[in-house]
Motif scaffolding. Structure first.
Motif, PDB file in Angstrom:
ATOM      1  N   LEU A 117       0.860  -1.185   0.000  1.00 32.14           N
ATOM      2  CA  LEU A 117       0.000   0.000   0.000  1.00 32.14           C
ATOM      3  C   LEU A 117       0.895   1.233   0.000  1.00 32.14           C
ATOM      4  N   THR A 118       0.628   2.163  -0.871  1.00 31.20           N
ATOM      5  CA  THR A 118       1.534   3.301  -1.037  1.00 31.20           C
ATOM      6  C   THR A 118       0.975   4.614  -0.500  1.00 31.20           C
ATOM      7  N   VAL A 119      -0.287   4.626  -0.007  1.00 37.13           N
ATOM      8  CA  VAL A 119      -0.886   5.862   0.512  1.00 37.13           C
ATOM      9  C   VAL A 119      -1.606   5.569   1.823  1.00 37.13           C
ATOM     10  N   GLU A 120      -1.790   6.629   2.600  1.00 34.33           N
ATOM     11  CA  GLU A 120      -2.541   6.561   3.840  1.00 34.33           C
ATOM     12  C   GLU A 120      -3.803   7.414   3.696  1.00 34.33           C
ATOM     13  N   VAL A 121      -4.722   7.263   4.648  1.00 32.78           N
ATOM     14  CA  VAL A 121      -5.889   8.133   4.678  1.00 32.78           C
ATOM     15  C   VAL A 121      -5.416   9.573   4.890  1.00 32.78           C
ATOM     16  N   SER A 123      -3.901  11.228   2.443  1.00 34.17           N
ATOM     17  CA  SER A 123      -2.888  11.517   1.418  1.00 34.17           C
ATOM     18  C   SER A 123      -3.522  12.223   0.227  1.00 34.17           C
ATOM     19  N   ARG A 225      -9.625   4.062   3.506  1.00 30.95           N
ATOM     20  CA  ARG A 225      -8.782   2.961   3.047  1.00 30.95           C
ATOM     21  C   ARG A 225      -9.218   1.699   3.775  1.00 30.95           C
ATOM     22  N   ARG A 229      -2.250  -5.168   3.872  1.00 34.73           N
ATOM     23  CA  ARG A 229      -1.202  -5.898   3.159  1.00 34.73           C
ATOM     24  C   ARG A 229      -1.407  -7.401   3.343  1.00 34.73           C
TER      25      ARG A 229
END
Length: 406
Positions: A117-121, A123, A225, A229
């Motif tokens: 996962l490449t982003v967070e809430v 982002s 999100r 993972r």
């Protein structure tokens, strides 16, 4: 205790006919009633009440209170006609929500396992930015077909060119050249099919194995999100919600009685509890074609610019729809409205002296000066208790309602 005399019909009709806007003190009313009692007057047949049958069923089945002349004089109750307030703007309430044209619930187009996962809430993302990396058996199998088709295409292309040279030299027949061309076309179609399936699955033809990415469809903010993972997900799963919050909607509830005063493109000013000193301008862009059968309201939509992000979806807001028709609305002091058995009620005069009847009403928004709009249940020329409504409610709660006196 002798019963309190009723007010004669001619006197009562005269009272309503004058429609005096000033407040009528019940102390004066009680003096008039005592004089009527001394004269031995009797009540004429009561006029038909257009609100008859509207009284709510309160505890014990009682929906009125009777006060004798003494209790009436000491109650402090004040009766007046409802106020007529200019409606330079129509106040309504609503909820701020996403612009549904600028929000996307994002998930994979095929089953796969979340690798990264490449982003967070929270982002901020750009159009095409990768939100997550996944691996999929289906993508892997399709990509293998693609590579096979690429290899076969190279062979078929060479064979076709060779047959063309031989046919030109008279060594090979025309039929053999056509067969080589047909094979080339089949391999080209197979390659195009594999490429198209990868595109539909959201996979890049230049990647290897079963890897594919989940990108953002537009510039915005990751507001939700739901992916983890190593999690196995499919096309029905929503991994992210991305929204462009630079423009939002506020959905307003317009009461049916006010619908003829609202139209598309009317200017609206919006205020919120979070920003009481700020006004957010907008315009009505949509009015629903159906009425909510339960609430008797019509949904209207306003678009709001939100470039600084001050407004948040889910906020409760108050809006003022600008009016130019000079319309007026019925209003009462807020304390004139009480709650009985989860109903909003006011007190109107009954046909007997000292009688006050519960009248259910529908409230609109609060207005300046401590007033509240009465949407339905009360006429503009009906005398109503404006001071002392809580006192009458307390009398109702005592349960001593059968007689005329206290």
């Amino acid at each position: 205790m002798s019963p309190v005399p009723t007010v004669s019909l001619p006197d009562r009709v005269q009272y309503k006919k004058h429609r005096r806007p000033h407040v009528v003190l019940l102390a004066a009313v009680s003096t008039f009633l005592l004089a009527a009692c001394d004269d031995g007057g009797s009540a004429d047949p009561s006029p038909v009440d257009e609100h008859e049958g509207e009284a709510p069923v309160v505890e014990g089945g009682v929906s009125e209170v009777h006060l004798d002349s003494t209790a009436l004089a000491l109650s402090g109750v004040v009766v007046a006609l409802p106020e007529s307030v200019g409606a330079g703007g129509l106040p309504v309430t609503g909820n701020i929500t996403y612009d549904q044209n600028r929000v996307s619930h994002i998930g994979p187009k095929t089953q796969g396992r979340v690798v990264e996962l490449t982003v967070e809430v929270g982002s901020r993302v750009d159009r095409g930015q990768v939100l997550a990396h996944l691996e999929s058996p289906e993508v892997g199998a399709t990509r293998a077909e693609l590579h096979e088709a690429e290899a076969l295409l190279e062979i078929a292309q060479e064979n076709y060119e060779r047959e063309g040279r031989l046919e030109a030299q008279g060594i090979s027949s025309r039929r053999e050249l056509l067969d080589a061309e047909a094979e080339l076309r089949r391999v080209q179609a197979r390659l195009a099919s594999a490429q198209e399936r990868l595109r539909v699955l959201g996979a890049d033809v230049h990647d290897e194995g079963g890897h594919f990415d989940v990108p953002s469809p537009f510039d915005g903010v990751v507001v939700e999100r739901h992916a983890g993972r190593g999690e196995v997900v499919g096309p029905t799963d929503q991994l992210f919600t991305v929204a462009d919050l630079s423009r939002l909607w506020i959905e307003l509830d317009i009461y049916e009685r006010n619908l003829n005063r609202v139209e598309r493109d009317q200017p609206v000013t919006v205020t919120t509890t979070a920003w009481p000193d700020r006004v957010f301008p907008g315009r009505i862009v949509y009015i629903a074609d159906i009425v909510d059968s339960q609430r008797r309201t019509v949904r209207a939509r306003v678009e709001l610019e939100n470039t600084d992000g001050a407004l948040k979806p889910g906020m409760f807001a108050t809006a003022l729809i600008e009016m130019a028709d000079g319309a007026r609305v019925i209003a009462l002091p807020r304390d004139a409205v009480q709650t009985v058995d989860e109903q909003q009620i006011v007190w109107v005069l009954g046909e007997e002296a000292g009688e006050f009847i519960v009248r259910p009403v529908t409230l609109g928004p609060e207005l300046p000066g401590g007033l509240v709009e009465i949407l339905s249940g009360l006429d503009a020329d009906e005398p109503v208790v404006v001071v002392g409504a809580f006192t009458l409610k307390s009398e109702l709660a005592k349960g001593d309602f059968g007689g005329h006196g206290h």
